[in-house]
Enzyme design. Structure first.
Site, PDB file in Angstrom:
ATOM      1  N   VAL A 141      -0.047  -0.863   2.672  1.00 32.08           N
ATOM      2  CA  VAL A 141      -0.660  -0.994   3.428  1.00 32.08           C
ATOM      3  C   VAL A 141      -2.187  -0.104   3.218  1.00 32.08           C
ATOM      4  O   VAL A 141      -3.453   0.236   3.595  1.00 32.08           O
ATOM      5  CB  VAL A 141      -0.282   0.062   4.538  1.00 32.08           C
ATOM      6  CG1 VAL A 141      -1.672   0.541   6.011  1.00 32.08           C
ATOM      7  CG2 VAL A 141       0.573  -1.569   5.701  1.00 32.08           C
ATOM      8  N   GLU A 142      -1.601   1.583   2.242  1.00 31.26           N
ATOM      9  CA  GLU A 142      -2.703   1.839   1.722  1.00 31.26           C
ATOM     10  C   GLU A 142      -4.141   1.417   0.888  1.00 31.26           C
ATOM     11  O   GLU A 142      -5.036   2.105   0.449  1.00 31.26           O
ATOM     12  CB  GLU A 142      -1.520   3.504   0.950  1.00 31.26           C
ATOM     13  CG  GLU A 142      -1.206   4.414   2.284  1.00 31.26           C
ATOM     14  CD  GLU A 142      -2.205   5.105   2.957  1.00 31.26           C
ATOM     15  OE1 GLU A 142      -3.434   4.725   2.340  1.00 31.26           O
ATOM     16  OE2 GLU A 142      -1.368   5.019   3.765  1.00 31.26           O
ATOM     17  N   SER A 143      -3.022   0.751  -0.107  1.00 29.84           N
ATOM     18  CA  SER A 143      -4.286   0.701  -1.445  1.00 29.84           C
ATOM     19  C   SER A 143      -4.077  -1.006  -1.803  1.00 29.84           C
ATOM     20  O   SER A 143      -4.761  -0.771  -2.824  1.00 29.84           O
ATOM     21  CB  SER A 143      -3.659   1.610  -2.844  1.00 29.84           C
ATOM     22  OG  SER A 143      -2.370   0.889  -2.937  1.00 29.84           O
ATOM     23  N   TYR A 248      -1.829   2.605  11.806  1.00 28.77           N
ATOM     24  CA  TYR A 248      -0.561   1.587  10.223  1.00 28.77           C
ATOM     25  C   TYR A 248       0.713   1.855  11.118  1.00 28.77           C
ATOM     26  O   TYR A 248       0.690   1.380   9.837  1.00 28.77           O
ATOM     27  CB  TYR A 248      -0.555   4.001  10.286  1.00 28.77           C
ATOM     28  CG  TYR A 248      -0.479   4.392   8.745  1.00 28.77           C
ATOM     29  CD1 TYR A 248      -1.098   3.740   7.666  1.00 28.77           C
ATOM     30  CD2 TYR A 248       0.186   4.445   8.464  1.00 28.77           C
ATOM     31  CE1 TYR A 248      -0.880   4.146   6.583  1.00 28.77           C
ATOM     32  CE2 TYR A 248       0.785   5.256   7.285  1.00 28.77           C
ATOM     33  CZ  TYR A 248      -0.115   4.441   6.370  1.00 28.77           C
ATOM     34  OH  TYR A 248       0.034   5.152   5.414  1.00 28.77           O
TER      35      TYR A 248
END
Length: 396
Positions: A141-143, A248
């Site tokens: 999800v982040e990167s 998120y």
């Protein structure tokens, strides 16, 4: 869903001090979306723990006694949130992202292919803490599992850690190194952060801690107070948060749902071994990446990809603690390093720091400028020399 996490010993004065620093700094990170000294001794054997048991009961994978044959089956066995959203308030929000992701299966394959070097090791760290296996997918999800990813807001690395948050977590940054990009250091710091926030602010609620990881604890705490004033309990699904933070946890649960049943969504996950792909080798003398790769018998590019925190072509003691090396090359590199004493193996262009040495004295002794000596070695503080540290005496 709430469950309690145990306190972890961090290298800070106290958990309260760390949490206070993080609350003040915030931990906002820009989440990505889909369109587009030898072999490590701290890796535990796989066990299927029962920590974080959801209300719906453990999934049948966890009752299997067989050792998982690959990283994906091991990951599925560690999932703890697979049923908690399906009949609750989060169903529509998670389903939206399942639909979004599964409409582009080639993107999922591309991102999970980038996870190949990291997934098994990260999962071991998550398992060792008794956290839900879904946490190992936060870098998705982040990167998009790119350890060199940087956001417009200044976040960096697999876990997209902001500079001030990285400072609070002890992730060093200088001309030679960025700890936020180093997968080992940043993973340990991110998991510490998630656990500390959950324990300190949210009675062990990891979902709320993940929201705070994305938007900052101050934002989440204000949203909780607002939700509670309207008669809600103040769990993640009750909160009115920034749009990215509202998505998120649903994104995380959505990609976990797809990985749990890839055939259902026509996703062909790449084959990834259940055991870590790299070993950690202590840096005992100055090593250029090309030399280290030759000694390990691996391509230089592969070694560079495993060490994204290194910002120069050389790894030097005092600046870099260890190199990550493909498992198959670690023994060769360790043997080569052991065969050369740091005190004798430097050559004419290396100075081994002795007790009492100063940067000025070393520069004078070897007739080089202090500024050049500091630049060649990535030194930002003249008082940071350590006995045994090797300094290059040229810009080569």
């Amino acid at each position: 869903m709430t469950f309690h996490t145990r306190r972890r010993l961090l290298g800070f004065a106290s958990t309260l001090a760390l949490t206070g620093a993080l609350l003040a700094n915030g931990a906002y990170s820009q989440a990505s979306t889909l369109p587009k000294d030898r072999l490590a001794a701290d890796t535990p054997a796989f066990t299927s723990g029962s920590r974080g048991k959801p209300a719906g009961g453990r999934h049948f994978w966890n009752s299997l006694d067989l050792e998982p044959s690959d990283a994906w089956s091991r990951l599925r066995a560690s999932f703890q949130w697979r049923d908690q959203w399906q009949d609750g308030a989060g169903h529509a929000r998670v389903q939206r992202w399942i639909d979004e992701y599964s409409a582009r299966p080639h993107n999922i394959v591309e991102i999970t292919e980038r996870a190949r070097p990291w997934l098994a090791w990260i999962l071991e760290r998550v398992e060792s803490r008794g956290l839900p296996g879904e946490i190992a997918l936060i870098p998705f999800v982040e990167s998009s599992f790119d350890p060199r990813a940087r956001s417009h807001f200044g976040a960096a690395g697999l876990w997209q850690i902001m500079p001030r948050t990285g400072d609070a977590l002890g992730l060093r940054r200088n001309g030679a190194w960025d700890g936020r990009l180093d997968v080992v250091r940043s993973t340990q710091a991110a998991l510490d952060y998630i656990e500390v926030q959950a324990d300190q602010w949210y009675a062990g609620d990891i979902e709320l801690s993940l929201a705070a990881y994305n938007a900052g604890a101050g934002t989440v705490n204000r949203a909780r107070r607002s939700a509670q004033s309207r008669g809600h309990e103040g769990g993640y699904w009750d909160l009115d948060l920034p749009a990215e933070t509202m998505d998120y946890v649903p994104k995380l649960l959505a990609i976990a749902a797809i990985i749990a049943e890839p055939e259902r969504y026509d996703v062909a996950l790449p084959e990834i071994a259940a055991e870590p792909a790299f070993a950690r080798v202590r840096v005992t003398r100055t090593l250029r990446l090309g030399e280290a790769a030759r000694l390990a018998g691996v391509p230089t590019r592969q070694l560079a990809d495993l060490n994204p925190g290194l910002r120069t072509e050389s790894a030097r003691p005092g600046q870099v603690r260890e190199l990550l090396v493909p498992v198959e090359g670690a023994e060769s590199l360790v043997a080569a390093l052991d065969a050369v004493s740091p005190a004798t193996g430097g050559g004419d262009d290396i100075h081994v720091v002795q007790r009492g040495d100063t940067l000025s004295a070393i520069a004078t002794r070897h007739a080089v400028a202090i500024s050049d000596l500091a630049r060649w070695n990535g030194i930002q503080r003249v008082d940071a020399l350590q006995p045994g540290q090797q300094l290059t005496l040229s810009g080569r």
